[in-house]
Design a protein around this motif. Structure first.
Motif, mmCIF file in Angstrom:
data_model
loop_
_atom_site.group_PDB
_atom_site.id
_atom_site.type_symbol
_atom_site.label_atom_id
_atom_site.label_comp_id
_atom_site.label_asym_id
_atom_site.label_seq_id
_atom_site.Cartn_x
_atom_site.Cartn_y
_atom_site.Cartn_z
ATOM 1 N N PHE A 98 0.858 -1.185 0.000
ATOM 2 C CA PHE A 98 0.000 0.000 0.000
ATOM 3 C C PHE A 98 0.900 1.244 0.000
ATOM 4 O O PHE A 98 0.728 2.163 -0.797
ATOM 5 N N GLU A 99 1.912 1.203 0.852
ATOM 6 C CA GLU A 99 2.841 2.336 0.939
ATOM 7 C C GLU A 99 3.637 2.492 -0.356
ATOM 8 O O GLU A 99 3.807 3.598 -0.861
ATOM 9 N N LEU A 100 4.083 1.361 -0.929
ATOM 10 C CA LEU A 100 4.830 1.423 -2.199
ATOM 11 C C LEU A 100 3.969 2.026 -3.307
ATOM 12 O O LEU A 100 4.448 2.814 -4.131
ATOM 13 N N ARG A 101 2.709 1.662 -3.320
ATOM 14 C CA ARG A 101 1.806 2.204 -4.352
ATOM 15 C C ARG A 101 1.623 3.713 -4.185
ATOM 16 O O ARG A 101 1.583 4.462 -5.150
ATOM 17 N N ILE A 102 1.549 4.145 -2.938
ATOM 18 C CA ILE A 102 1.421 5.583 -2.685
ATOM 19 C C ILE A 102 2.657 6.314 -3.231
ATOM 20 O O ILE A 102 2.568 7.407 -3.769
ATOM 21 N N THR A 106 3.180 0.568 -9.401
ATOM 22 C CA THR A 106 1.846 0.070 -9.777
ATOM 23 C C THR A 106 1.612 -1.328 -9.194
ATOM 24 O O THR A 106 2.566 -2.015 -8.797
ATOM 25 N N TYR A 107 0.338 -1.727 -9.205
ATOM 26 C CA TYR A 107 -0.057 -3.073 -8.733
ATOM 27 C C TYR A 107 0.751 -4.142 -9.476
ATOM 28 O O TYR A 107 1.284 -5.074 -8.858
ATOM 29 N N GLN A 108 0.880 -3.989 -10.806
ATOM 30 C CA GLN A 108 1.596 -4.988 -11.613
ATOM 31 C C GLN A 108 3.096 -4.989 -11.312
ATOM 32 O O GLN A 108 3.723 -6.044 -11.257
ATOM 33 N N GLU A 109 3.679 -3.786 -11.108
ATOM 34 C CA GLU A 109 5.123 -3.719 -10.786
ATOM 35 C C GLU A 109 5.412 -4.427 -9.464
ATOM 36 O O GLU A 109 6.376 -5.183 -9.340
ATOM 37 N N ILE A 110 4.557 -4.191 -8.497
ATOM 38 C CA ILE A 110 4.746 -4.809 -7.180
ATOM 39 C C ILE A 110 4.637 -6.323 -7.284
ATOM 40 O O ILE A 110 5.404 -7.069 -6.679
ATOM 41 N N SER A 111 3.715 -6.762 -8.121
ATOM 42 C CA SER A 111 3.527 -8.190 -8.328
ATOM 43 C C SER A 111 4.792 -8.803 -8.937
ATOM 44 O O SER A 111 5.258 -9.859 -8.503
ATOM 45 N N LEU A 307 -6.729 1.479 -5.902
ATOM 46 C CA LEU A 307 -5.581 1.418 -6.818
ATOM 47 C C LEU A 307 -5.349 2.747 -7.530
ATOM 48 O O LEU A 307 -4.384 2.910 -8.266
ATOM 49 N N GLY A 308 -6.250 3.694 -7.334
ATOM 50 C CA GLY A 308 -6.123 4.984 -8.020
ATOM 51 C C GLY A 308 -6.223 4.821 -9.525
ATOM 52 O O GLY A 308 -5.527 5.495 -10.288
ATOM 53 N N SER A 334 -5.961 -5.151 -3.322
ATOM 54 C CA SER A 334 -6.524 -4.101 -4.156
ATOM 55 C C SER A 334 -7.832 -3.508 -3.643
ATOM 56 O O SER A 334 -8.395 -2.624 -4.292
ATOM 57 N N SER A 335 -8.306 -3.967 -2.474
ATOM 58 C CA SER A 335 -9.511 -3.344 -1.912
ATOM 59 C C SER A 335 -9.707 -3.810 -0.474
ATOM 60 O O SER A 335 -10.433 -4.754 -0.196
ATOM 61 N N MET A 336 -9.025 -3.122 0.438
ATOM 62 C CA MET A 336 -9.025 -3.575 1.832
ATOM 63 C C MET A 336 -10.183 -2.930 2.606
ATOM 64 O O MET A 336 -9.986 -2.072 3.460
ATOM 65 N N THR A 337 -11.413 -3.355 2.282
ATOM 66 C CA THR A 337 -12.563 -2.869 3.049
ATOM 67 C C THR A 337 -13.678 -3.903 3.101
ATOM 68 O O THR A 337 -13.906 -4.624 2.134
#
Ligand code: IZC
Ligand code: ZN
Length: 421
Positions: A98-102, A106-111, A307-308, A334-337
């Protein structure tokens, strides 16, 4: 004959949102905003089922003495919320991602850096059933307090026969022991596990020849889902997996066009999926084809928010007569709620859906998206007595006052379960 005398009556409801309809099926187009409102309404319940809905003056005359009464004090009453797309059973946290994305990844890069789905798979494989049951129960408690009374739950953080079965057994136990109803989906095709990265055909063979037959034999899932996306499962692989699932009695669902237009909507239409979910990048032709083939669109604006990224073309879908449902997509990446109320506000603000369209999407259409439209999602005679009393007098207040909990009372199977005594 089962006893049908009233056990509970709810009176003095400012707006009773029945969502009742003379035609079965999910609501689309103009009727996507048809709430079936009864002003100064009342509900009569017998054990776990709804006996009758009507105006308070009329229902009042039919209540035998000794029936338990709830005075809604001029507040809104609706069906229970149906969250038709979640990944509720997982271990660990992805707060670091979450912090890296901020910070711009991107989601794909982190993956591709070893994070993403496979990092949750590692933790979930290591977790015991008891750990998964405990965290699952906590999450369900939170959902129930926010008004969710039925939730679809996917496996998909095991990605081996043993771990996928472990997760599905946990879902089965949670369903038995928690007031919220759980509807299980097998998502062995969530990602290619690390150890099969260069042997993806072998993983798909295990999935189709070992996992699906065992899941079906043990009756651990009702649906089979696939993450059809670049870097995950191709159109051909997805079709093959879903067709084999179908031959074992598992109804198809698809994670479609979330990160790009990669053919997922077309797969959903071709295999006759119950729902296609995400659809951020769905185009006109996809919408048309899904409509023709009876697919319900499940939109997940919490994921776009988290994910913005872009939002799905909800207006186009509604204007073209494709039924739209909403869900949280609750998952650690991708959706922590757990909050459908938050999703409803996001759907108004970012999908440009009206409050009425959003409510139909979150009760009735989401029930149809998990093949439960005949039992839940509206308040009609013989449907399940799953109801919410809200803190507001007008339904438009529900998505308007955001980020908080507006649910005052949750009634599940005809009994008050929140607040607990
Ligand atoms: O763990 O990132 N998109 N599945 C498909 C996910 C996101 C869950 C995750
Ligand atoms: Zn998902």
């Amino acid at each position: 004959m089962k006893q049908t005398s009233p056990t509970l009556a709810i009176l003095n409801i400012s707006q009773l949102l029945t969502l009742s309809s003379s035609t079965p099926g999910p609501r689309a187009g103009k009727s996507q905003s048809d709430l079936g409102i009864i002003e100064n309404g009342a509900v009569l319940i017998s054990d776990e089922k709804i006996l009758e809905v009507g105006r308070t003056q009329t229902i009042k005359k039919k209540i035998p003495r000794k029936t338990k009464l709830i005075d809604a004090k001029n507040k809104v009453v609706t069906p229970g919320l149906v969250d038709c797309h979640t990944h509720l059973v997982f271990a660990g946290s992805r707060a670091d991602e979450f912090e890296l994305r901020i910070q711009g990844k991107t989601y794909q890069e982190i993956s591709s850096l070893g994070g993403g789905i496979n990092s949750t798979v590692k933790k979930t494989r290591e977790a015991s059933s008891e750990e998964l049951l405990d965290s699952g129960r906590e999450r369900l408690n939170r959902m129930l307090s926010f008004g969710t009374t039925t939730v679809e739950v996917k496996s998909g953080y095991g990605l081996s026969t043993e771990s996928e079965l472990k997760i599905l057994e946990v879902i089965k136990k949670l369903n038995r022991n928690h007031p919220v109803d759980l509807v299980p989906t097998f998502l062995g095709a969530h990602a290619i596990p690390e150890e099969f990265k260069i042997y993806r055909r072998d993983y798909i063979r295990i999935l189709t020849e070992e996992m699906i037959p065992q899941v079906a034999k043990k009756k651990l899932a009702e649906f089979c889902d696939v993450f059809c996306e670049n870097g995950y499962f191709t159109v051909e692989e997805s079709k093959k997996i879903l067709e084999i699932g179908k031959s074992f009695g598992l109804k198809p669902k698809v994670h479609a066009d979330e990160l790009g237009n990669t053919g997922g909507s077309q797969v959903a239409a071709d295999v006759g999926a119950v729902s296609a979910d995400h659809l951020v990048y769905a185009i006109d032709d996809d919408i048309e084809k899904m409509k023709k083939n009876g697919v319900t669109a499940v939109l997940l604006p919490g994921t776009s928010f988290f994910l913005g990224s872009r939002y799905a073309p909800a207006r186009k879908m509604i204007e073209n007569g494709l039924p739209v449902a909403l869900a949280t997509d609750f998952n650690p990446g991708s959706s922590m709620t757990e909050s459908m109320q938050m999703v409803m506000s996001l759907a108004c603000l970012n999908l440009k859906m009206t409050p009425a369209e959003v409510l139909v999407a979150s009760f009735l259409n989401s029930a149809y998206a998990i093949s439960r439209g005949e039992q839940i999602g509206s308040l009609e005679t013989d449907k399940k007595a799953d109801l919410l009393i809200w803190e507001v007098a007008n339904f438009k207040e529900i998505p308007y006052h955001y980020g908080i909990n507006l649910v005052q009372t949750v009634i599940k199977n005809g009994k008050v379960v929140y607040p607990s005594k």
